[in-house]
Design an enzyme around this catalytic site. Structure first.
Site, PDB file in Angstrom:
ATOM      1  CG  ASN A  43       4.526  -3.472   3.044  1.00 46.73           C
ATOM      2  OD1 ASN A  43       5.183  -4.498   2.995  1.00 46.73           O
ATOM      3  ND2 ASN A  43       4.067  -3.095   4.321  1.00 46.73           N
ATOM      4  CB  ILE A  44       8.421   0.218  -0.377  1.00 52.90           C
ATOM      5  CG1 ILE A  44       8.735  -0.941  -1.293  1.00 52.90           C
ATOM      6  CG2 ILE A  44       9.577   1.197  -0.443  1.00 52.90           C
ATOM      7  CD1 ILE A  44       9.280  -0.811  -2.753  1.00 52.90           C
ATOM      8  CD  GLU A  45       4.822   0.782   6.364  1.00 49.31           C
ATOM      9  OE1 GLU A  45       5.654   1.373   7.306  1.00 49.31           O
ATOM     10  OE2 GLU A  45       4.029   0.093   6.615  1.00 49.31           O
ATOM     11  CB  CYS A  54      -0.150  -1.755  -1.258  1.00 52.01           C
ATOM     12  SG  CYS A  54      -1.323  -0.845  -0.112  1.00 52.01           S
ATOM     13  CD  GLU A  56      -1.838  -6.032  -1.965  1.00 50.66           C
ATOM     14  OE1 GLU A  56      -0.838  -5.113  -1.838  1.00 50.66           O
ATOM     15  OE2 GLU A  56      -3.011  -6.171  -1.554  1.00 50.66           O
ATOM     16  CB  CYS A  91      -5.774  -1.650   0.623  1.00 53.56           C
ATOM     17  SG  CYS A  91      -4.868  -0.684  -0.629  1.00 53.56           S
ATOM     18  CB  CYS A  94      -4.340  -2.872  -3.951  1.00 52.51           C
ATOM     19  SG  CYS A  94      -2.675  -2.232  -3.110  1.00 52.51           S
TER      20      CYS A  94
END
Ligand code: THU
Length: 137
Positions: A43-45, A54, A56, A91, A94
């Site tokens: 995940n890369i916020e 996310c 995935e 989620c 995804c």
């Protein structure tokens, strides 16, 4: 090492690459193609929240951008930084993205450890999904 163990290991390992300064929730994913290739993601916020991605979808984007659009299984490992892992389900967004490229029998592996995981099919996690066939495409 069998492919499931390899996928679990890769998903757990990818948590170290996670960029999650806002949630401190680190997720790693590893997706398997029929020819045995594994693509990983984390995940890369983002400070604007909306542009976050996310793990995935990161893995799917890496695979598709390398020409791989068929998948057999995906392993997901997620949890708060520093805490013990629990099974982390994908989620809804995804699940939908996975359904674009995978059949209902895609194996979705929720990873607690290399030896402790639960496997579901995408069909179980996303029943009555919307797809191209619903658009008559
Ligand atoms: N996250 C994922 O990477 N995959 C999921 O399926 C659930 C949520 C990430 C998004 C965000 O960076 C953090 O976990 C907390 O929601």
């Amino acid at each position: 090492m069998d492919k499931t163990t390899e996928l679990c290991k890769a998903a757990i390992g990818m948590r170290s690459k996670s960029y999650a300064p806002y949630s401190n929730f680190r997720v790693g994913a590893a997706i398997l193609t029929p020819d045995g290739r594994i693509f990983t993601g984390c995940n890369i916020e983002n400070s604007a929240f909306g542009p976050s991605i996310c793990a995935e979808r990161c893995a799917v984007a890496k695979a598709v951008s390398e020409g791989c659009k068929d998948f057999e299984a995906i392993a997901i490992a997620g949890g708060r930084s520093g805490a013990e892992l629990d099974y982390c389900p994908p989620c809804g967004v995804c699940r939908q993205v996975l359904s674009e490229f995978a059949d209902k029998d895609l194996k979705v592996i929720l990873v607690k450890s290399e030896t402790d995981f639960k496997a579901y099919t995408l069909g179980e996690l996303l029943p009555l999904s919307f797809g191209a066939e619903d658009m008559g495409v």
